[in-house]
Design a protein around this motif. Structure first.
Motif, PDB file in Angstrom:
ATOM      1  N   LYS A  85      64.400  81.475  -1.268  1.00  0.00           N
ATOM      2  CA  LYS A  85      63.567  80.084  -1.619  1.00  0.00           C
ATOM      3  C   LYS A  85      63.488  79.224  -0.411  1.00  0.00           C
ATOM      4  N   GLY A  86      62.531  78.695  -0.107  1.00  0.00           N
ATOM      5  CA  GLY A  86      62.490  77.304   0.844  1.00  0.00           C
ATOM      6  C   GLY A  86      62.616  77.679   2.255  1.00  0.00           C
ATOM      7  N   PRO A  87      62.296  76.468   3.062  1.00  0.00           N
ATOM      8  CA  PRO A  87      62.589  76.799   4.347  1.00  0.00           C
ATOM      9  C   PRO A  87      63.886  76.911   4.906  1.00  0.00           C
ATOM     10  N   PRO A  88      63.801  77.263   5.945  1.00  0.00           N
ATOM     11  CA  PRO A  88      65.397  77.678   6.718  1.00  0.00           C
ATOM     12  C   PRO A  88      66.280  76.134   6.460  1.00  0.00           C
ATOM     13  N   LYS A  89      67.721  76.476   6.315  1.00  0.00           N
ATOM     14  CA  LYS A  89      68.538  75.363   6.278  1.00  0.00           C
ATOM     15  C   LYS A  89      69.481  75.755   7.008  1.00  0.00           C
ATOM     16  N   LYS A 144      79.675  79.101  24.384  1.00  0.00           N
ATOM     17  CA  LYS A 144      78.622  79.608  23.314  1.00  0.00           C
ATOM     18  C   LYS A 144      78.529  78.479  22.216  1.00  0.00           C
ATOM     19  N   LEU A 145      76.996  78.474  21.871  1.00  0.00           N
ATOM     20  CA  LEU A 145      76.547  77.319  20.927  1.00  0.00           C
ATOM     21  C   LEU A 145      76.397  78.217  19.684  1.00  0.00           C
ATOM     22  N   GLU A 146      76.784  77.737  18.562  1.00  0.00           N
ATOM     23  CA  GLU A 146      76.474  78.333  17.271  1.00  0.00           C
ATOM     24  C   GLU A 146      76.485  77.473  16.210  1.00  0.00           C
ATOM     25  N   CYS A 147      75.734  78.095  15.198  1.00  0.00           N
ATOM     26  CA  CYS A 147      75.530  77.223  13.947  1.00  0.00           C
ATOM     27  C   CYS A 147      75.401  78.433  12.775  1.00  0.00           C
ATOM     28  N   ARG A 148      75.308  78.122  11.627  1.00  0.00           N
ATOM     29  CA  ARG A 148      75.527  78.808  10.315  1.00  0.00           C
ATOM     30  C   ARG A 148      74.071  78.291   9.846  1.00  0.00           C
ATOM     31  N   VAL A 149      73.264  79.407   9.522  1.00  0.00           N
ATOM     32  CA  VAL A 149      72.124  79.011   8.797  1.00  0.00           C
ATOM     33  C   VAL A 149      71.872  80.004   7.458  1.00  0.00           C
ATOM     34  N   SER A 150      70.799  79.504   6.724  1.00  0.00           N
ATOM     35  CA  SER A 150      70.411  80.244   5.378  1.00  0.00           C
ATOM     36  C   SER A 150      68.924  80.261   5.648  1.00  0.00           C
ATOM     37  N   PRO A 198      64.373  84.694  10.216  1.00  0.00           N
ATOM     38  CA  PRO A 198      63.539  83.380  10.769  1.00  0.00           C
ATOM     39  C   PRO A 198      63.207  83.819  12.427  1.00  0.00           C
ATOM     40  N   PHE A 199      62.592  83.106  12.880  1.00  0.00           N
ATOM     41  CA  PHE A 199      61.943  83.150  14.183  1.00  0.00           C
ATOM     42  C   PHE A 199      63.093  82.115  15.087  1.00  0.00           C
ATOM     43  N   ILE A 200      63.781  82.503  16.045  1.00  0.00           N
ATOM     44  CA  ILE A 200      64.849  81.379  16.732  1.00  0.00           C
ATOM     45  C   ILE A 200      64.370  81.127  18.169  1.00  0.00           C
ATOM     46  N   VAL A 201      64.156  79.777  18.514  1.00  0.00           N
ATOM     47  CA  VAL A 201      64.038  79.545  19.817  1.00  0.00           C
ATOM     48  C   VAL A 201      65.036  78.599  20.350  1.00  0.00           C
ATOM     49  N   TRP A 202      65.604  78.499  21.438  1.00  0.00           N
ATOM     50  CA  TRP A 202      66.548  77.636  21.981  1.00  0.00           C
ATOM     51  C   TRP A 202      65.909  76.935  23.042  1.00  0.00           C
TER      52      TRP A 202
END
Length: 231
Positions: free
Chosen positions: A44-48, A65-71, A76-80
């Motif tokens: 459900k819903g957009p990324p969090k 290293k930069l990191e984060c936890r997502v739902s 998803p499509f990821i861009v840095w």
């Protein structure tokens, strides 16, 4: 032909009244409910972003290293980005997707130019979100180019120049024949962002000697020497 019911081998009986068995059943049910809840959340819903990016320190020559936890579901499509400019996945910047909810960026072969603000955008068909953090770069103190040997005439001005680097900016000292130089209106030095200059006005024969520039920060020290002859 009648079927014979096999009896469990010794040690494999299950007593549903056993408190340990009941506790294990409760854990299995809770795990299933948690899995179902996570599945529903992912559908459900957009990324969090569940765990924000954090600032990291990168020592020159190493990796960060930069990191984060997502739902996010579907994937998803990821861009840095660095300071608003998109970073391409490659030898310098590596996009990482870790099981099951972590996205990361690895910055390799750290240099001072890697200092800046990094942003990740996470997008799926339901929407997008983003997060940012900074990479702080530390560089050991270094005399990248030392002063040249000089032969000068009495009464002239002698200038010794050294190129220096370091982050945090290093402390700088000049020495003559192993002793700290006491600055005055005739002999003094200046420190810039990338260099330091020692000036000796109205040079005297006593100014001849071995000069040393010394730099230091919390990551290291360095020095370089030059010979001054006054004729």
């Amino acid at each position: 032909m009648s079927k014979v019911k096999a009896t469990p081998p010794p040690g494999f009986t299950l007593n549903i009244n056993d408190p340990q068995v009941q506790e294990a059943a409760i854990r299995i049910q809770a795990s299933y409910r948690g899995h179902r809840s996570r599945k529903e959340l992912r559908e459900k819903g957009p990324p969090k972003i569940l765990q924000e990016l954090r600032d990291v320190v990168l020592v020159e020559g190493s990796a960060a290293k930069l990191e984060c936890r997502v739902s996010a579901f579907p994937d998803p499509f990821i861009v840095w980005y660095k300071d608003g400019k998109e970073l391409k996945d490659g030898p310098k910047y590596r996009y990482v997707f870790e099981d099951p909810d972590f996205v990361a960026l690895v910055v390799r072969d750290g240099v001072l130019a890697d200092l800046g603000k990094y942003t990740v955008t996470i997008k799926n068909p339901f929407g997008q979100t983003s997060g940012s953090a900074c990479i702080l770069v530390e560089v050991p103190a270094k005399v990248s180019k030392g002063p040249d040997n000089i032969k000068a005439k009495r009464g002239t001005t002698v200038v010794l120049k050294a190129e220096i680097r370091g982050e945090p900016p290093p402390d700088v000292a000049w020495l003559k024949d192993g002793d700290d130089i006491d600055e005055d209106d005739r002999v003094f030095f200046d420190v810039g962002d990338t260099n330091t200059i020692l000036t000796i006005k109205n040079a005297k024969v006593s100014d001849a000697g071995k000069y040393e520039v010394f730099v230091e920060n919390n990551l290291g020290t360095d020095q370089s020497f030059a010979r001054v002859d006054v004729l």
